[in-house]
Design an enzyme around this catalytic site. Structure first.
Site, mmCIF file in Angstrom:
data_model
loop_
_atom_site.group_PDB
_atom_site.id
_atom_site.type_symbol
_atom_site.label_atom_id
_atom_site.label_comp_id
_atom_site.label_asym_id
_atom_site.label_seq_id
_atom_site.Cartn_x
_atom_site.Cartn_y
_atom_site.Cartn_z
ATOM 1 N N ALA A 9 0.895 -1.270 -0.001
ATOM 2 C CA ALA A 9 -0.002 -0.130 0.298
ATOM 3 C C ALA A 9 0.833 1.310 -0.098
ATOM 4 C CB ALA A 9 -1.064 0.033 1.169
ATOM 5 N N TRP A 12 2.934 3.677 -5.239
ATOM 6 C CA TRP A 12 2.630 3.073 -6.606
ATOM 7 C C TRP A 12 1.491 1.723 -6.518
ATOM 8 C CZ3 TRP A 12 2.042 4.167 -11.028
ATOM 9 C CH2 TRP A 12 2.206 3.383 -11.981
ATOM 10 N N LYS A 191 17.691 2.538 -14.331
ATOM 11 C CA LYS A 191 17.246 3.861 -14.279
ATOM 12 C C LYS A 191 17.189 4.623 -12.861
ATOM 13 C CE LYS A 191 12.853 4.084 -12.767
ATOM 14 N NZ LYS A 191 12.430 5.014 -11.553
HETATM 15 N N1 LIG Z 1 6.250 5.455 -6.621
HETATM 16 C C1 LIG Z 1 6.388 5.462 -7.970
HETATM 17 O O1 LIG Z 1 6.166 6.215 -8.578
HETATM 18 C C2 LIG Z 1 6.643 4.080 -8.507
HETATM 19 C C3 LIG Z 1 6.306 3.979 -9.951
HETATM 20 C C4 LIG Z 1 6.721 2.595 -10.666
HETATM 21 C C5 LIG Z 1 7.305 1.723 -10.017
HETATM 22 N N2 LIG Z 1 7.533 1.955 -8.605
HETATM 23 C C6 LIG Z 1 8.187 0.547 -7.726
HETATM 24 O O2 LIG Z 1 7.125 0.019 -7.016
HETATM 25 C C7 LIG Z 1 7.785 -0.500 -5.915
HETATM 26 C C8 LIG Z 1 7.054 0.025 -4.808
HETATM 27 O O3 LIG Z 1 7.433 1.406 -4.578
HETATM 28 P P1 LIG Z 1 6.396 2.462 -3.682
HETATM 29 O O4 LIG Z 1 6.627 3.694 -4.554
HETATM 30 O O5 LIG Z 1 5.054 2.111 -3.608
HETATM 31 O O6 LIG Z 1 7.077 2.477 -2.454
HETATM 32 P P2 LIG Z 1 6.667 2.962 -1.056
HETATM 33 O O7 LIG Z 1 7.988 3.247 -0.225
HETATM 34 O O8 LIG Z 1 5.579 4.293 -1.320
HETATM 35 O O9 LIG Z 1 5.893 2.001 -0.406
HETATM 36 C C9 LIG Z 1 6.328 0.691 -0.100
HETATM 37 C C10 LIG Z 1 5.300 -0.077 0.529
HETATM 38 O O10 LIG Z 1 5.689 -1.319 1.113
HETATM 39 C C11 LIG Z 1 5.611 -1.651 2.506
HETATM 40 N N3 LIG Z 1 6.693 -2.310 3.228
HETATM 41 C C12 LIG Z 1 7.751 -1.816 3.460
HETATM 42 N N4 LIG Z 1 8.475 -2.850 3.896
HETATM 43 C C13 LIG Z 1 7.858 -3.884 3.744
HETATM 44 C C14 LIG Z 1 7.559 -5.397 3.896
HETATM 45 N N5 LIG Z 1 8.882 -5.935 4.758
HETATM 46 N N6 LIG Z 1 6.849 -6.112 3.778
HETATM 47 C C15 LIG Z 1 5.688 -5.512 3.183
HETATM 48 N N7 LIG Z 1 5.605 -4.309 3.091
HETATM 49 C C16 LIG Z 1 6.658 -3.522 3.180
HETATM 50 C C17 LIG Z 1 5.497 0.031 3.156
HETATM 51 O O11 LIG Z 1 4.800 0.067 4.241
HETATM 52 C C18 LIG Z 1 4.714 0.618 1.862
HETATM 53 O O12 LIG Z 1 3.442 0.586 2.057
HETATM 54 C C19 LIG Z 1 9.173 -0.074 -5.750
HETATM 55 O O13 LIG Z 1 9.981 -1.378 -6.540
HETATM 56 C C20 LIG Z 1 9.085 0.932 -6.957
HETATM 57 O O14 LIG Z 1 10.437 1.011 -7.611
HETATM 58 C C21 LIG Z 1 7.129 3.088 -7.790
HETATM 59 O O1 LIG Z 2 10.253 7.942 -7.391
HETATM 60 P P1 LIG Z 2 10.858 7.090 -8.155
HETATM 61 O O2 LIG Z 2 12.781 7.641 -7.993
HETATM 62 O O3 LIG Z 2 11.048 5.450 -7.225
HETATM 63 O O4 LIG Z 2 10.561 6.578 -9.394
HETATM 64 C C1 LIG Z 2 9.272 6.309 -9.773
HETATM 65 C C2 LIG Z 2 8.870 5.566 -10.975
HETATM 66 O O5 LIG Z 2 9.825 4.565 -11.060
HETATM 67 C C3 LIG Z 2 9.230 6.621 -12.407
HETATM 68 O O6 LIG Z 2 8.868 5.583 -13.178
#
Ligand SMILES: NC(=O)c1ccc[n+]([C@@H]2O[C@H](COP(=O)([O-])OP(=O)(O)OC[C@H]3O[C@@H](n4cnc5c(N)ncnc54)[C@H](O)[C@@H]3O)[C@@H](O)[C@H]2O)c1
Ligand SMILES: O=P(O)(O)OC[C@H](O)CO
Length: 331
Positions: A9, A12, A191
């Site tokens: 949650a 992303w 990236k």
């Molecule tokens: N945020 C973006 O814009 C974006 C876009 C594309 C891809 N991503 C990728 O998506 C993935 C998740 O990123 P995000 O942006 O949602 O990160 P985030 O830091 O916003 O959230 C991560 C979530 O994982 C939870 N978490 C932390 N440790 C955990 C554990 N041990 N077990 C289960 N849950 C745990 C956290 O509580 C949090 O809810 C990453 O690999 C990121 O690169 C992010």
């Molecule tokens: O916020 P970042 O650097 O984890 O990037 C988010 C996404 O991966 C962009 O596509």
């Protein structure tokens, strides 16, 4: 109507649940903390991860994994890359037998140097054809604000990739399919490392020539590793390669770029971690990518220097000097 679970949650996972619901799925978000799940259920918001965004009625949430994944067609995985293996070890027994498992993560596992789809196949003990990857220039706050963007849905099974494509297509999301899982995952993971370097350069006051050089040479080393691992070099000219690299480097919304800016201002890794709360995957992945490159005899000079700044306390200015002083060679 399809049923989807989004496991994680964070920013992303929450933005992706909104996409899926608007595209027609019933969506259950799994959150580690029951308080987060309850707020999503009762108030349709996840203020900690995606402030100010109202989630559609079709999104619900739970902290009970078995309930989240029950009878789903798609299970989307959106936890930090380094926690995936541990999470899946607990979850594998609950996953529906034919659900498509979709990685939304952008990282390489420390120690094993495995891509997220490889970790899923190994830990959930599923055929590689059941795994699909979504990757592209998709900053969560922009997607949640419904700003138009494209993305790539990569899978070995074209039919499963097409089902995911249909499940996320919206007036503001244009998904393309691909069969290059390796290229898409590497593009997304590397990236983040280049964006750390870009953030450092930004904080050190470096100009657009420096930044363009970083993006271009960063893409060159990404493609070099990709080709050594069997990726299609054209993937790196696409959305999951150049597209995501440009979005992440150029956006102040990027957590990786922002983290790099902290390091570029001279902060230690610990200080930068203390001031940035969300996941900056490149910080850990740079170690795994460096190891993967070395294991395949591939030169990744920018990644090597980012790793040294992050984990060996090297001054970013020294790293720049070392990069610029490398032996001359053809492009
Ligand atoms: N945020 C973006 O814009 C974006 C876009 C594309 C891809 N991503 C990728 O998506 C993935 C998740 O990123 P995000 O942006 O949602 O990160 P985030 O830091 O916003 O959230 C991560 C979530 O994982 C939870 N978490 C932390 N440790 C955990 C554990 N041990 N077990 C289960 N849950 C745990 C956290 O509580 C949090 O809810 C990453 O690999 C990121 O690169 C992010
Ligand atoms: O916020 P970042 O650097 O984890 O990037 C988010 C996404 O991966 C962009 O596509």
């Amino acid at each position: 109507m399809t049923r989807s679970a989004v496991l994680g949650a964070g920013a992303w996972g929450t933005a992706f649940a909104k996409i899926l619901a608007e595209a027609g799925s019933h969506v259950t978000i799994w959150a580690r903390r029951e308080s987060v799940a309850a707020t999503i259920r009762e108030r349709r918001i996840n203020e900690g991860s995606l402030p100010g965004v109202k989630l559609p009625e079709r999104v619900t949430a739970t902290s009970d994994l078995a309930a989240a994944v029950a009878e789903t067609d798609f299970v989307f995985l959106a936890v930090p890359s380094q926690t995936l293996r541990g999470n899946l070890a607990d979850w594998a027994g609950h996953l529906p037998p034919d659900a498509t498992l979709v990685s939304l993560m952008k990282g390489i596992e420390l120690g094993t140097t495995k891509r997220m789809s490889q970790v899923i196949v190994e830990t959930a003990r599923v055929a590689p054809e059941r795994v699909v990857v979504v990757s592209g220039p998709n900053l969560a706050p922009e997607i949640a604000a419904e700003q138009p963007a494209a993305t790539v849905v990569a899978g070995l099974d074209a039919a499963r990739a097409q089902l995911v494509q249909q499940a996320i297509a919206l007036p503001y999301i244009r998904p393309y399919t691909s069969d290059d899982v390796i290229g898409c995952e590497l593009g997304g993971a590397v990236k983040n490392v280049i964006a750390l370097a870009y953030g450092m350069a930004t904080a050190m006051g470096m100009g657009d020539n420096t930044k363009a050089s970083l993006i271009t040479r960063g893409l060159a080393e990404t493609a070099r590793l990709g080709v050594a691992l069997g990726a299609d070099p054209m993937t790196f000219a696409g959305l999951a390669g150049l597209g995501d690299l440009v979005a992440t480097c150029s956006s102040p919304l990027s957590r990786n770029r922002t983290f790099g800016e902290h390091l570029g201002r001279g902060e230690s890794l610990e200080a930068a971690q203390a001031s940035t709360k969300q996941t900056a995957e490149g910080v850990k992945s740079c170690l795994a990518i460096r190891d993967l490159a070395r294991a395949h005899g591939v030169e990744m000079p920018i990644t090597e220097q980012v790793e040294r700044v992050c984990h060996e306390g090297v001054d970013p200015r020294v790293a720049v000097k070392l990069l610029m002083g490398r032996e001359m060679k053809p492009e």
